[in-house]
Design an enzyme around this catalytic site. Structure first.
Site, PDB file in Angstrom:
ATOM      1  N   GLN A  66       0.814  -1.223   0.000  1.00  0.00           N
ATOM      2  CA  GLN A  66       0.000   0.000   0.000  1.00  0.00           C
ATOM      3  C   GLN A  66       0.849   1.276   0.000  1.00  0.00           C
ATOM      4  O   GLN A  66       0.343   2.360  -0.311  1.00  0.00           O
ATOM      5  CB  GLN A  66      -0.974  -0.002   1.184  1.00  0.00           C
ATOM      6  CG  GLN A  66      -2.062  -1.067   1.041  1.00  0.00           C
ATOM      7  CD  GLN A  66      -3.056  -1.086   2.195  1.00  0.00           C
ATOM      8  OE1 GLN A  66      -3.101  -0.164   2.998  1.00  0.00           O
ATOM      9  NE2 GLN A  66      -3.843  -2.140   2.278  1.00  0.00           N
ATOM     10  N   ARG A  91     -11.071   1.313  -0.339  1.00  0.00           N
ATOM     11  CA  ARG A  91     -10.720  -0.097  -0.478  1.00  0.00           C
ATOM     12  C   ARG A  91     -10.867  -0.568  -1.926  1.00  0.00           C
ATOM     13  O   ARG A  91     -10.068  -1.370  -2.415  1.00  0.00           O
ATOM     14  CB  ARG A  91     -11.590  -0.960   0.455  1.00  0.00           C
ATOM     15  CG  ARG A  91     -11.039  -2.374   0.602  1.00  0.00           C
ATOM     16  CD  ARG A  91     -11.912  -3.247   1.470  1.00  0.00           C
ATOM     17  NE  ARG A  91     -13.163  -3.593   0.821  1.00  0.00           N
ATOM     18  CZ  ARG A  91     -13.925  -4.638   1.172  1.00  0.00           C
ATOM     19  NH1 ARG A  91     -13.560  -5.404   2.174  1.00  0.00           N
ATOM     20  NH2 ARG A  91     -15.046  -4.887   0.539  1.00  0.00           N
ATOM     21  N   TYR A 130      -1.353  -9.995   2.955  1.00  0.00           N
ATOM     22  CA  TYR A 130      -2.515 -10.736   2.437  1.00  0.00           C
ATOM     23  C   TYR A 130      -2.565 -10.930   0.932  1.00  0.00           C
ATOM     24  O   TYR A 130      -3.453 -11.631   0.433  1.00  0.00           O
ATOM     25  CB  TYR A 130      -3.831 -10.119   2.924  1.00  0.00           C
ATOM     26  CG  TYR A 130      -4.106  -8.683   2.571  1.00  0.00           C
ATOM     27  CD1 TYR A 130      -4.716  -8.339   1.369  1.00  0.00           C
ATOM     28  CD2 TYR A 130      -3.794  -7.665   3.460  1.00  0.00           C
ATOM     29  CE1 TYR A 130      -4.999  -7.019   1.067  1.00  0.00           C
ATOM     30  CE2 TYR A 130      -4.071  -6.346   3.168  1.00  0.00           C
ATOM     31  CZ  TYR A 130      -4.674  -6.020   1.972  1.00  0.00           C
ATOM     32  OH  TYR A 130      -4.937  -4.720   1.686  1.00  0.00           O
ATOM     33  N   HIS A 216      -7.733 -12.070   8.887  1.00  0.00           N
ATOM     34  CA  HIS A 216      -7.848 -10.690   8.418  1.00  0.00           C
ATOM     35  C   HIS A 216      -8.760  -9.833   9.284  1.00  0.00           C
ATOM     36  O   HIS A 216      -8.432  -8.708   9.663  1.00  0.00           O
ATOM     37  CB  HIS A 216      -8.332 -10.653   6.965  1.00  0.00           C
ATOM     38  CG  HIS A 216      -8.516  -9.270   6.447  1.00  0.00           C
ATOM     39  ND1 HIS A 216      -9.684  -8.547   6.623  1.00  0.00           N
ATOM     40  CD2 HIS A 216      -7.676  -8.453   5.787  1.00  0.00           C
ATOM     41  CE1 HIS A 216      -9.542  -7.351   6.083  1.00  0.00           C
ATOM     42  NE2 HIS A 216      -8.330  -7.278   5.562  1.00  0.00           N
ATOM     43  N   ARG A 219     -14.982 -10.479   9.728  1.00  0.00           N
ATOM     44  CA  ARG A 219     -15.827 -10.635   8.545  1.00  0.00           C
ATOM     45  C   ARG A 219     -15.210 -11.576   7.521  1.00  0.00           C
ATOM     46  O   ARG A 219     -15.900 -12.084   6.645  1.00  0.00           O
ATOM     47  CB  ARG A 219     -16.172  -9.263   7.926  1.00  0.00           C
ATOM     48  CG  ARG A 219     -15.015  -8.434   7.446  1.00  0.00           C
ATOM     49  CD  ARG A 219     -15.463  -6.993   7.106  1.00  0.00           C
ATOM     50  NE  ARG A 219     -14.448  -6.021   7.462  1.00  0.00           N
ATOM     51  CZ  ARG A 219     -13.426  -5.645   6.702  1.00  0.00           C
ATOM     52  NH1 ARG A 219     -13.275  -6.176   5.501  1.00  0.00           N
ATOM     53  NH2 ARG A 219     -12.559  -4.758   7.129  1.00  0.00           N
ATOM     54  N   HIS A 245      -7.567  -7.409  12.290  1.00  0.00           N
ATOM     55  CA  HIS A 245      -8.323  -6.147  12.201  1.00  0.00           C
ATOM     56  C   HIS A 245      -9.645  -6.397  12.925  1.00  0.00           C
ATOM     57  O   HIS A 245     -10.338  -7.357  12.591  1.00  0.00           O
ATOM     58  CB  HIS A 245      -8.686  -5.821  10.753  1.00  0.00           C
ATOM     59  CG  HIS A 245      -7.544  -5.486   9.850  1.00  0.00           C
ATOM     60  ND1 HIS A 245      -7.439  -5.991   8.577  1.00  0.00           N
ATOM     61  CD2 HIS A 245      -6.481  -4.659   9.999  1.00  0.00           C
ATOM     62  CE1 HIS A 245      -6.362  -5.510   7.983  1.00  0.00           C
ATOM     63  NE2 HIS A 245      -5.754  -4.701   8.826  1.00  0.00           N
ATOM     64  N   GLU A 248     -12.719  -1.550  12.760  1.00  0.00           N
ATOM     65  CA  GLU A 248     -12.258  -0.301  12.139  1.00  0.00           C
ATOM     66  C   GLU A 248     -13.433   0.556  11.684  1.00  0.00           C
ATOM     67  O   GLU A 248     -13.355   1.775  11.659  1.00  0.00           O
ATOM     68  CB  GLU A 248     -11.356  -0.641  10.947  1.00  0.00           C
ATOM     69  CG  GLU A 248     -10.735   0.575  10.276  1.00  0.00           C
ATOM     70  CD  GLU A 248      -9.677   0.206   9.246  1.00  0.00           C
ATOM     71  OE1 GLU A 248      -9.540  -0.988   8.935  1.00  0.00           O
ATOM     72  OE2 GLU A 248      -8.977   1.112   8.761  1.00  0.00           O
ATOM     73  N   HIS A 282      -6.913  -1.607  15.005  1.00  0.00           N
ATOM     74  CA  HIS A 282      -8.107  -0.767  14.810  1.00  0.00           C
ATOM     75  C   HIS A 282      -9.265  -1.247  15.690  1.00  0.00           C
ATOM     76  O   HIS A 282     -10.344  -1.561  15.181  1.00  0.00           O
ATOM     77  CB  HIS A 282      -8.610  -0.782  13.364  1.00  0.00           C
ATOM     78  CG  HIS A 282      -7.580  -0.520  12.307  1.00  0.00           C
ATOM     79  ND1 HIS A 282      -6.790   0.603  12.290  1.00  0.00           N
ATOM     80  CD2 HIS A 282      -7.229  -1.238  11.211  1.00  0.00           C
ATOM     81  CE1 HIS A 282      -6.004   0.557  11.236  1.00  0.00           C
ATOM     82  NE2 HIS A 282      -6.240  -0.537  10.565  1.00  0.00           N
ATOM     83  N   ASP A 333       0.508   1.099   8.904  1.00  0.00           N
ATOM     84  CA  ASP A 333      -0.633   0.542   8.187  1.00  0.00           C
ATOM     85  C   ASP A 333      -0.608   0.814   6.680  1.00  0.00           C
ATOM     86  O   ASP A 333       0.089   0.141   5.935  1.00  0.00           O
ATOM     87  CB  ASP A 333      -1.913   1.073   8.860  1.00  0.00           C
ATOM     88  CG  ASP A 333      -3.179   0.374   8.390  1.00  0.00           C
ATOM     89  OD1 ASP A 333      -3.090  -0.553   7.575  1.00  0.00           O
ATOM     90  OD2 ASP A 333      -4.274   0.757   8.845  1.00  0.00           O
TER      91      ASP A 333
HETATM   92 ZN   LIG Z   1      -4.533  -2.973   8.173  1.00  0.00          ZN
END
Ligand SMILES: [Zn+2]
Length: 467
Positions: A66, A91, A130, A216, A219, A245, A248, A282, A333
Protein backbone atom coordinates in the site's frame (compact mmCIF):
# COMPACT_ATOMS: atom_id res chain seq x y z
CA UNK A 1 33.39 -14.33 20.86
CA UNK A 2 35.02 -11.51 22.78
CA UNK A 3 36.38 -9.82 19.69
CA UNK A 4 32.90 -9.95 18.12
CA UNK A 5 31.44 -7.88 20.96
CA UNK A 6 30.60 -4.37 19.88
CA UNK A 7 29.98 -1.32 22.03
CA UNK A 8 28.58 2.17 22.04
CA UNK A 9 28.89 4.74 24.78
CA UNK A 10 25.99 7.17 25.19
CA UNK A 11 26.15 10.30 27.34
CA UNK A 12 22.37 9.88 27.70
CA UNK A 13 20.18 6.85 26.96
CA UNK A 14 16.50 6.10 27.57
CA UNK A 15 16.40 2.89 29.63
CA UNK A 16 13.25 1.14 30.95
CA UNK A 17 13.47 3.31 34.10
CA UNK A 18 13.93 6.56 32.12
CA UNK A 19 16.87 8.70 31.04
CA UNK A 20 20.24 7.60 32.44
CA UNK A 21 23.71 9.09 31.98
CA UNK A 22 26.95 7.54 30.74
CA UNK A 23 25.44 4.33 29.43
CA UNK A 24 27.65 1.64 27.92
CA UNK A 25 25.79 -0.62 25.45
CA UNK A 26 27.44 -3.89 24.44
CA UNK A 27 26.10 -6.46 21.99
CA UNK A 28 27.18 -9.71 20.39
CA UNK A 29 27.73 -10.75 16.78
CA UNK A 30 24.08 -11.85 16.53
CA UNK A 31 22.84 -8.37 17.36
CA UNK A 32 21.61 -9.09 20.92
CA UNK A 33 22.48 -6.78 23.81
CA UNK A 34 24.92 -8.40 26.24
CA UNK A 35 24.88 -5.57 28.76
CA UNK A 36 23.46 -2.10 29.36
CA UNK A 37 25.45 -0.27 32.03
CA UNK A 38 24.57 3.21 33.25
CA UNK A 39 27.10 5.40 35.09
CA UNK A 40 29.92 3.72 33.17
CA UNK A 41 33.30 5.20 32.30
CA UNK A 42 33.95 6.21 28.70
CA UNK A 43 37.00 4.42 27.39
CA UNK A 44 39.24 5.18 24.44
CA UNK A 45 38.37 2.18 22.27
CA UNK A 46 34.59 2.58 22.48
CA UNK A 47 32.59 4.53 19.89
CA UNK A 48 30.59 7.42 21.31
CA UNK A 49 27.01 8.17 20.21
CA UNK A 50 26.76 11.67 18.77
CA UNK A 51 23.54 12.36 20.72
CA UNK A 52 20.94 10.94 23.11
CA UNK A 53 20.02 7.28 22.49
CA UNK A 54 16.46 5.89 22.38
CA UNK A 55 15.29 2.32 21.78
CA UNK A 56 14.06 1.73 18.22
CA UNK A 57 10.26 1.72 17.85
CA UNK A 58 8.36 -1.38 16.64
CA UNK A 59 5.87 -0.74 13.84
CA UNK A 60 3.07 -3.16 14.65
CA UNK A 61 1.00 -2.90 11.49
CA UNK A 62 2.05 -2.71 7.85
CA UNK A 63 0.67 -3.63 4.43
CA UNK A 64 3.83 -3.03 2.43
CA UNK A 65 2.33 -2.82 -1.06
CA UNK A 66 0.00 0.00 0.00
CA UNK A 67 3.04 2.31 0.25
CA UNK A 68 2.86 2.63 -3.54
CA UNK A 69 -0.61 4.22 -3.45
CA UNK A 70 0.04 6.78 -0.72
CA UNK A 71 -1.10 10.19 -1.95
CA UNK A 72 -3.00 8.81 -4.94
CA UNK A 73 -6.48 8.60 -3.44
CA UNK A 74 -6.87 12.09 -2.00
CA UNK A 75 -9.66 13.25 -4.28
CA UNK A 76 -13.40 12.87 -4.46
CA UNK A 77 -14.53 10.69 -7.34
CA UNK A 78 -16.27 12.79 -9.96
CA UNK A 79 -19.76 11.35 -9.97
CA UNK A 80 -23.33 12.38 -9.37
CA UNK A 81 -24.66 14.08 -6.28
CA UNK A 82 -24.19 12.69 -2.83
CA UNK A 83 -21.08 10.63 -3.56
CA UNK A 84 -19.33 9.89 -0.28
CA UNK A 85 -15.70 8.87 -0.06
CA UNK A 86 -15.01 6.57 2.87
CA UNK A 87 -13.04 3.51 3.84
CA UNK A 88 -15.00 1.30 1.43
CA UNK A 89 -14.48 3.49 -1.64
CA UNK A 90 -10.78 3.70 -0.73
CA UNK A 91 -10.72 -0.10 -0.48
CA UNK A 92 -12.01 -0.45 -4.03
CA UNK A 93 -9.08 1.64 -5.26
CA UNK A 94 -6.67 -0.34 -3.10
CA UNK A 95 -7.96 -3.62 -4.57
CA UNK A 96 -7.21 -2.36 -8.07
CA UNK A 97 -3.64 -1.74 -6.95
CA UNK A 98 -3.38 -5.16 -5.28
CA UNK A 99 -4.60 -6.80 -8.49
CA UNK A 100 -1.59 -5.47 -10.43
CA UNK A 101 1.32 -6.04 -8.07
CA UNK A 102 4.10 -8.41 -9.23
CA UNK A 103 6.65 -10.29 -7.09
CA UNK A 104 9.48 -8.03 -8.33
CA UNK A 105 7.39 -4.89 -7.81
CA UNK A 106 6.41 -5.93 -4.30
CA UNK A 107 10.06 -6.61 -3.43
CA UNK A 108 11.09 -3.13 -4.58
CA UNK A 109 8.22 -1.38 -2.82
CA UNK A 110 8.79 -3.27 0.43
CA UNK A 111 12.49 -2.61 0.44
CA UNK A 112 12.06 1.12 -0.05
CA UNK A 113 9.32 1.22 2.59
CA UNK A 114 11.51 -0.57 5.13
CA UNK A 115 14.31 1.88 4.46
CA UNK A 116 11.87 4.71 5.11
CA UNK A 117 10.86 3.00 8.34
CA UNK A 118 14.46 2.64 9.49
CA UNK A 119 15.17 6.30 8.72
CA UNK A 120 12.15 7.19 10.86
CA UNK A 121 13.44 5.07 13.76
CA UNK A 122 11.19 2.04 13.30
CA UNK A 123 13.53 -0.93 13.78
CA UNK A 124 10.91 -3.72 13.65
CA UNK A 125 7.83 -4.25 11.54
CA UNK A 126 4.82 -6.58 11.74
CA UNK A 127 3.79 -7.30 8.18
CA UNK A 128 0.08 -8.14 7.82
CA UNK A 129 0.54 -9.77 4.46
CA UNK A 130 -2.51 -10.74 2.44
CA UNK A 131 -1.66 -10.68 -1.29
CA UNK A 132 -0.64 -14.32 -1.76
CA UNK A 133 -1.60 -15.51 -5.25
CA UNK A 134 -1.01 -14.73 -8.92
CA UNK A 135 -3.05 -12.07 -10.67
CA UNK A 136 -5.63 -14.61 -11.86
CA UNK A 137 -5.94 -16.07 -8.35
CA UNK A 138 -3.99 -19.27 -9.00
CA UNK A 139 -1.09 -20.32 -6.76
CA UNK A 140 2.52 -19.44 -7.48
CA UNK A 141 4.81 -22.46 -7.87
CA UNK A 142 6.12 -21.44 -4.46
CA UNK A 143 2.89 -20.77 -2.53
CA UNK A 144 4.81 -18.37 -0.29
CA UNK A 145 6.38 -16.44 -3.21
CA UNK A 146 5.09 -12.99 -2.26
CA UNK A 147 5.52 -13.36 1.51
CA UNK A 148 9.07 -14.56 0.93
CA UNK A 149 9.83 -11.49 -1.21
CA UNK A 150 8.71 -9.31 1.69
CA UNK A 151 10.79 -11.24 4.23
CA UNK A 152 13.83 -10.90 1.94
CA UNK A 153 13.21 -7.18 1.50
CA UNK A 154 13.22 -6.77 5.27
CA UNK A 155 16.46 -8.71 5.54
CA UNK A 156 18.13 -6.61 2.86
CA UNK A 157 17.08 -3.35 4.52
CA UNK A 158 18.14 -4.45 8.01
CA UNK A 159 14.76 -4.08 9.73
CA UNK A 160 13.50 -6.88 11.98
CA UNK A 161 10.26 -8.46 10.79
CA UNK A 162 7.33 -10.45 12.15
CA UNK A 163 5.69 -11.95 9.07
CA UNK A 164 1.98 -12.56 9.55
CA UNK A 165 0.44 -14.33 6.55
CA UNK A 166 -3.24 -13.38 6.45
CA UNK A 167 -6.16 -15.77 6.38
CA UNK A 168 -8.78 -14.13 4.17
CA UNK A 169 -11.60 -16.53 3.42
CA UNK A 170 -14.92 -14.71 3.11
CA UNK A 171 -16.21 -11.42 1.77
CA UNK A 172 -18.37 -10.71 4.79
CA UNK A 173 -20.10 -12.01 7.92
CA UNK A 174 -22.08 -15.21 7.45
CA UNK A 175 -19.36 -16.83 5.29
CA UNK A 176 -20.18 -14.79 2.18
CA UNK A 177 -18.22 -16.06 -0.84
CA UNK A 178 -15.20 -13.93 -1.77
CA UNK A 179 -15.50 -11.24 -4.44
CA UNK A 180 -13.59 -11.63 -7.67
CA UNK A 181 -11.31 -8.72 -6.76
CA UNK A 182 -10.28 -10.61 -3.58
CA UNK A 183 -8.98 -13.63 -5.56
CA UNK A 184 -5.30 -12.98 -4.77
CA UNK A 185 -6.01 -13.06 -1.01
CA UNK A 186 -8.14 -16.16 -0.52
CA UNK A 187 -7.07 -19.21 1.52
CA UNK A 188 -8.48 -21.87 3.82
CA UNK A 189 -6.83 -22.39 7.20
CA UNK A 190 -5.13 -25.48 5.73
CA UNK A 191 -3.71 -23.73 2.64
CA UNK A 192 -2.58 -20.76 4.73
CA UNK A 193 -0.81 -23.03 7.24
CA UNK A 194 0.87 -24.86 4.35
CA UNK A 195 2.02 -21.52 2.99
CA UNK A 196 3.41 -20.60 6.41
CA UNK A 197 5.14 -23.95 6.77
CA UNK A 198 6.75 -23.56 3.34
CA UNK A 199 7.95 -20.09 4.26
CA UNK A 200 9.33 -21.20 7.63
CA UNK A 201 11.37 -23.91 5.89
CA UNK A 202 12.69 -21.58 3.19
CA UNK A 203 13.44 -18.73 5.61
CA UNK A 204 13.87 -20.11 9.14
CA UNK A 205 13.30 -17.86 12.14
CA UNK A 206 16.27 -15.99 13.66
CA UNK A 207 16.81 -12.95 15.86
CA UNK A 208 15.39 -10.56 13.27
CA UNK A 209 12.64 -12.82 11.87
CA UNK A 210 9.55 -14.27 13.53
CA UNK A 211 6.31 -15.72 12.19
CA UNK A 212 2.71 -15.59 13.33
CA UNK A 213 -0.66 -15.38 11.61
CA UNK A 214 -3.29 -12.76 10.92
CA UNK A 215 -6.92 -13.72 10.52
CA UNK A 216 -7.85 -10.69 8.42
CA UNK A 217 -10.97 -9.68 10.36
CA UNK A 218 -14.04 -11.33 11.81
CA UNK A 219 -15.83 -10.64 8.54
CA UNK A 220 -13.21 -12.66 6.62
CA UNK A 221 -13.12 -15.80 8.78
CA UNK A 222 -15.64 -17.86 10.78
CA UNK A 223 -15.60 -19.15 14.32
CA UNK A 224 -14.56 -22.61 13.10
CA UNK A 225 -11.92 -21.52 10.61
CA UNK A 226 -10.37 -19.12 13.13
CA UNK A 227 -10.13 -21.97 15.61
CA UNK A 228 -8.59 -24.27 13.00
CA UNK A 229 -6.03 -21.59 12.13
CA UNK A 230 -5.03 -21.07 15.77
CA UNK A 231 -4.79 -24.81 16.45
CA UNK A 232 -2.59 -25.24 13.39
CA UNK A 233 -0.38 -22.32 14.41
CA UNK A 234 0.06 -23.70 17.91
CA UNK A 235 1.06 -27.09 16.54
CA UNK A 236 3.74 -25.33 14.51
CA UNK A 237 4.83 -22.52 16.82
CA UNK A 238 3.14 -22.41 20.25
CA UNK A 239 2.38 -18.90 21.45
CA UNK A 240 3.29 -17.21 18.14
CA UNK A 241 1.73 -13.77 17.56
CA UNK A 242 -1.84 -13.41 16.27
CA UNK A 243 -3.00 -10.12 14.75
CA UNK A 244 -6.49 -9.21 13.53
CA UNK A 245 -8.32 -6.15 12.20
CA UNK A 246 -11.18 -5.93 14.65
CA UNK A 247 -13.49 -2.91 14.60
CA UNK A 248 -12.26 -0.30 12.14
CA UNK A 249 -15.63 0.57 10.67
CA UNK A 250 -19.06 1.06 12.19
CA UNK A 251 -20.52 -0.90 9.26
CA UNK A 252 -18.62 -4.02 10.32
CA UNK A 253 -19.68 -3.55 13.94
CA UNK A 254 -23.32 -3.36 12.78
CA UNK A 255 -22.94 -6.42 10.55
CA UNK A 256 -21.32 -8.37 13.39
CA UNK A 257 -24.17 -7.53 15.76
CA UNK A 258 -26.69 -8.49 13.11
CA UNK A 259 -25.18 -11.87 12.18
CA UNK A 260 -23.32 -12.88 15.33
CA UNK A 261 -25.35 -11.10 17.99
CA UNK A 262 -22.39 -9.27 19.52
CA UNK A 263 -19.98 -6.43 18.87
CA UNK A 264 -16.66 -7.67 17.33
CA UNK A 265 -14.32 -7.18 20.30
CA UNK A 266 -16.86 -8.68 22.70
CA UNK A 267 -17.50 -11.58 20.33
CA UNK A 268 -13.78 -12.38 20.08
CA UNK A 269 -13.10 -12.04 23.81
CA UNK A 270 -16.07 -14.27 24.65
CA UNK A 271 -15.01 -17.10 22.36
CA UNK A 272 -11.22 -17.09 22.21
CA UNK A 273 -8.45 -17.04 24.75
CA UNK A 274 -7.31 -13.52 23.88
CA UNK A 275 -4.16 -12.56 25.77
CA UNK A 276 -0.80 -10.85 25.31
CA UNK A 277 0.00 -12.80 22.11
CA UNK A 278 -2.88 -11.00 20.39
CA UNK A 279 -2.79 -7.65 18.66
CA UNK A 280 -6.21 -6.16 17.90
CA UNK A 281 -5.64 -3.66 15.14
CA UNK A 282 -8.11 -0.77 14.81
CA UNK A 283 -10.20 -1.56 17.89
CA UNK A 284 -11.62 1.84 17.01
CA UNK A 285 -15.29 1.29 17.68
CA UNK A 286 -15.55 -0.24 21.14
CA UNK A 287 -18.02 0.54 23.91
CA UNK A 288 -17.17 1.04 27.58
CA UNK A 289 -17.53 -2.65 28.47
CA UNK A 290 -15.29 -3.71 25.58
CA UNK A 291 -12.73 -1.07 26.59
CA UNK A 292 -12.52 -2.58 30.07
CA UNK A 293 -12.49 -6.16 28.81
CA UNK A 294 -9.83 -5.47 26.18
CA UNK A 295 -7.58 -3.70 28.71
CA UNK A 296 -7.98 -6.63 31.11
CA UNK A 297 -7.15 -9.23 28.43
CA UNK A 298 -3.55 -8.06 28.14
CA UNK A 299 -3.83 -7.94 24.34
CA UNK A 300 -2.24 -5.02 22.49
CA UNK A 301 -4.49 -2.46 20.81
CA UNK A 302 -2.81 -1.68 17.48
CA UNK A 303 -3.35 2.01 16.74
CA UNK A 304 -2.57 3.47 13.32
CA UNK A 305 -3.46 7.10 13.73
CA UNK A 306 -2.31 8.59 10.44
CA UNK A 307 -4.10 5.88 8.46
CA UNK A 308 -7.21 5.99 10.66
CA UNK A 309 -7.34 9.76 10.18
CA UNK A 310 -6.72 9.43 6.46
CA UNK A 311 -9.50 6.87 6.05
CA UNK A 312 -11.94 8.68 8.34
CA UNK A 313 -12.24 5.65 10.64
CA UNK A 314 -12.98 7.26 13.99
CA UNK A 315 -11.26 7.76 17.34
CA UNK A 316 -10.24 4.98 19.73
CA UNK A 317 -11.08 5.72 23.41
CA UNK A 318 -7.39 5.94 24.32
CA UNK A 319 -7.81 7.91 27.54
CA UNK A 320 -10.24 5.48 29.17
CA UNK A 321 -8.31 2.46 27.88
CA UNK A 322 -4.95 3.67 29.21
CA UNK A 323 -6.55 4.56 32.55
CA UNK A 324 -7.44 0.85 32.80
CA UNK A 325 -3.84 -0.10 32.01
CA UNK A 326 -4.62 -1.23 28.48
CA UNK A 327 -1.66 -1.98 26.20
CA UNK A 328 -1.05 -0.02 22.99
CA UNK A 329 1.38 0.09 20.10
CA UNK A 330 1.49 2.05 16.84
CA UNK A 331 1.69 1.13 13.18
CA UNK A 332 1.86 2.91 9.86
CA UNK A 333 -0.63 0.54 8.19
CA UNK A 334 -1.37 2.09 4.75
CA UNK A 335 1.83 4.20 4.95
CA UNK A 336 0.26 7.54 4.18
CA UNK A 337 2.99 8.54 6.65
CA UNK A 338 5.88 6.50 8.02
CA UNK A 339 6.76 8.18 11.30
CA UNK A 340 6.00 6.98 14.85
CA UNK A 341 6.38 10.57 16.05
CA UNK A 342 3.33 11.54 13.98
CA UNK A 343 1.38 8.52 15.26
CA UNK A 344 1.99 9.49 18.89
CA UNK A 345 1.29 13.17 18.23
CA UNK A 346 -2.00 12.40 16.53
CA UNK A 347 -2.95 9.95 19.26
CA UNK A 348 -2.83 12.81 21.77
CA UNK A 349 -4.24 15.43 19.40
CA UNK A 350 -7.34 13.35 18.62
CA UNK A 351 -8.08 13.36 22.34
CA UNK A 352 -7.34 17.08 22.70
CA UNK A 353 -9.57 18.03 19.78
CA UNK A 354 -12.50 15.92 20.92
CA UNK A 355 -12.21 16.79 24.64
CA UNK A 356 -11.01 20.40 24.30
CA UNK A 357 -8.28 19.76 26.87
CA UNK A 358 -4.50 19.49 26.83
CA UNK A 359 -2.14 16.69 27.93
CA UNK A 360 -5.05 14.26 28.03
CA UNK A 361 -2.92 11.11 27.87
CA UNK A 362 -0.55 12.09 30.67
CA UNK A 363 -0.84 10.18 33.94
CA UNK A 364 -0.01 10.93 37.57
CA UNK A 365 3.22 8.97 37.41
CA UNK A 366 4.08 10.03 33.84
CA UNK A 367 3.02 13.68 33.52
CA UNK A 368 4.80 14.12 30.18
CA UNK A 369 2.52 12.82 27.43
CA UNK A 370 5.30 12.00 24.98
CA UNK A 371 7.24 9.99 27.56
CA UNK A 372 4.16 7.99 28.52
CA UNK A 373 3.09 7.25 24.95
CA UNK A 374 6.63 6.44 23.84
CA UNK A 375 7.17 3.98 26.71
CA UNK A 376 3.73 2.40 26.22
CA UNK A 377 4.22 1.99 22.47
CA UNK A 378 7.63 0.43 22.92
CA UNK A 379 6.25 -2.13 25.35
CA UNK A 380 3.05 -2.94 23.45
CA UNK A 381 4.76 -2.84 20.07
CA UNK A 382 7.44 -5.25 21.28
CA UNK A 383 4.80 -7.70 22.51
CA UNK A 384 3.06 -7.53 19.14
CA UNK A 385 6.28 -8.49 17.34
CA UNK A 386 6.78 -11.59 19.51
CA UNK A 387 10.49 -10.70 19.45
CA UNK A 388 12.88 -9.44 22.15
CA UNK A 389 12.81 -5.78 21.16
CA UNK A 390 11.60 -2.41 22.43
CA UNK A 391 13.96 -1.74 25.33
CA UNK A 392 17.63 -1.15 26.02
CA UNK A 393 18.10 -4.17 28.27
CA UNK A 394 20.24 -7.31 28.33
CA UNK A 395 18.95 -9.94 25.94
CA UNK A 396 17.00 -7.51 23.76
CA UNK A 397 17.91 -6.74 20.18
CA UNK A 398 20.50 -3.95 19.77
CA UNK A 399 17.96 -1.66 18.07
CA UNK A 400 18.41 2.01 18.78
CA UNK A 401 18.08 5.56 17.58
CA UNK A 402 20.65 8.34 18.04
CA UNK A 403 19.09 11.79 18.21
CA UNK A 404 20.69 14.94 16.85
CA UNK A 405 21.29 16.88 20.07
CA UNK A 406 21.72 20.10 18.05
CA UNK A 407 18.33 19.83 16.36
CA UNK A 408 16.19 22.92 16.83
CA UNK A 409 13.39 20.87 18.40
CA UNK A 410 15.51 19.75 21.37
CA UNK A 411 18.66 21.93 21.55
CA UNK A 412 19.11 23.64 24.95
CA UNK A 413 16.25 21.60 26.43
CA UNK A 414 16.85 19.42 29.49
CA UNK A 415 16.70 15.66 28.95
CA UNK A 416 13.25 15.53 30.57
CA UNK A 417 11.87 17.54 27.61
CA UNK A 418 13.64 15.71 24.79
CA UNK A 419 10.87 13.25 24.00
CA UNK A 420 8.31 16.07 24.10
CA UNK A 421 10.36 17.91 21.47
CA UNK A 422 10.86 14.79 19.37
CA UNK A 423 7.16 13.89 19.37
CA UNK A 424 5.37 17.23 19.36
CA UNK A 425 7.69 19.58 17.46
CA UNK A 426 7.74 19.59 13.66
CA UNK A 427 10.67 21.76 12.68
CA UNK A 428 12.38 20.79 9.46
CA UNK A 429 14.28 17.55 9.05
CA UNK A 430 13.91 14.69 11.51
CA UNK A 431 15.85 14.84 14.79
CA UNK A 432 16.65 11.13 14.25
CA UNK A 433 20.24 11.05 13.04
CA UNK A 434 21.52 7.47 13.23
CA UNK A 435 19.70 4.15 13.54
CA UNK A 436 21.08 0.76 14.59
CA UNK A 437 19.17 -2.45 13.92
CA UNK A 438 20.52 -5.69 15.37
CA UNK A 439 23.67 -3.75 16.24
CA UNK A 440 24.31 -2.65 12.65
CA UNK A 441 24.36 1.07 11.89
CA UNK A 442 21.89 1.02 9.01
CA UNK A 443 21.17 4.76 9.02
CA UNK A 444 24.12 7.11 9.38
CA UNK A 445 23.61 10.87 9.31
CA UNK A 446 19.96 10.44 8.13
CA UNK A 447 21.05 8.24 5.19
CA UNK A 448 20.41 4.54 4.79
CA UNK A 449 23.38 2.61 3.41
CA UNK A 450 21.32 1.44 0.41
CA UNK A 451 18.84 4.22 -0.23
CA UNK A 452 19.84 5.46 -3.71
CA UNK A 453 19.62 2.03 -5.30
CA UNK A 454 16.43 1.12 -3.42
CA UNK A 455 14.76 4.39 -4.35
CA UNK A 456 15.55 3.93 -8.05
CA UNK A 457 14.00 0.46 -7.92
CA UNK A 458 10.97 1.75 -6.04
CA UNK A 459 10.37 4.44 -8.64
CA UNK A 460 10.66 1.93 -11.45
CA UNK A 461 8.15 -0.37 -9.71
CA UNK A 462 5.76 2.53 -9.15
CA UNK A 463 6.06 3.69 -12.76
CA UNK A 464 5.20 0.17 -13.89
CA UNK A 465 2.16 0.01 -11.58
CA UNK A 466 0.86 3.39 -12.71
CA UNK A 467 1.28 2.70 -16.45
ZN1 LIG B 1 -4.53 -2.97 8.17
Amino acid sequence: MTQATQSLFADHAFLPEGWRRNVLLQWNAHGALLSVTPDAQASAGVARASGPVLPGMPNLHSHAFQRAMAGLTEYRAASGTGATDNFWSWRDLMYRFAARITPEGLASIAQWLYIEMLKAGYTSVCEFHYVHHMQDGSRYANAAELAQRVVDAAGASGIGITMLPVLYQYAGFGAQPPRDDQRRFINTPESLLTLLDTLRSARPEHGALRYGVAPHSLRAVSNDTLRALLDGLDAMSPGAPVHIHIAEQTAEVDACIETEGARPVQWLLDRFDVDARWCLVHATHIDADETTALAKSGAVAGLCLTTEANLGDGIFPTHDYLEQRGRIGVGSDSHIGVDWRAELRLLEYGQRLSRRQRNVLASADMPRVADRLFAASLEGGALATGRAVGALRTGARADFIVLDANHASIAEHGSDAWLSGVVFCEHGETPIRDVYAGGLKVVDGRKHRDEERAYAQYRAALAELLK
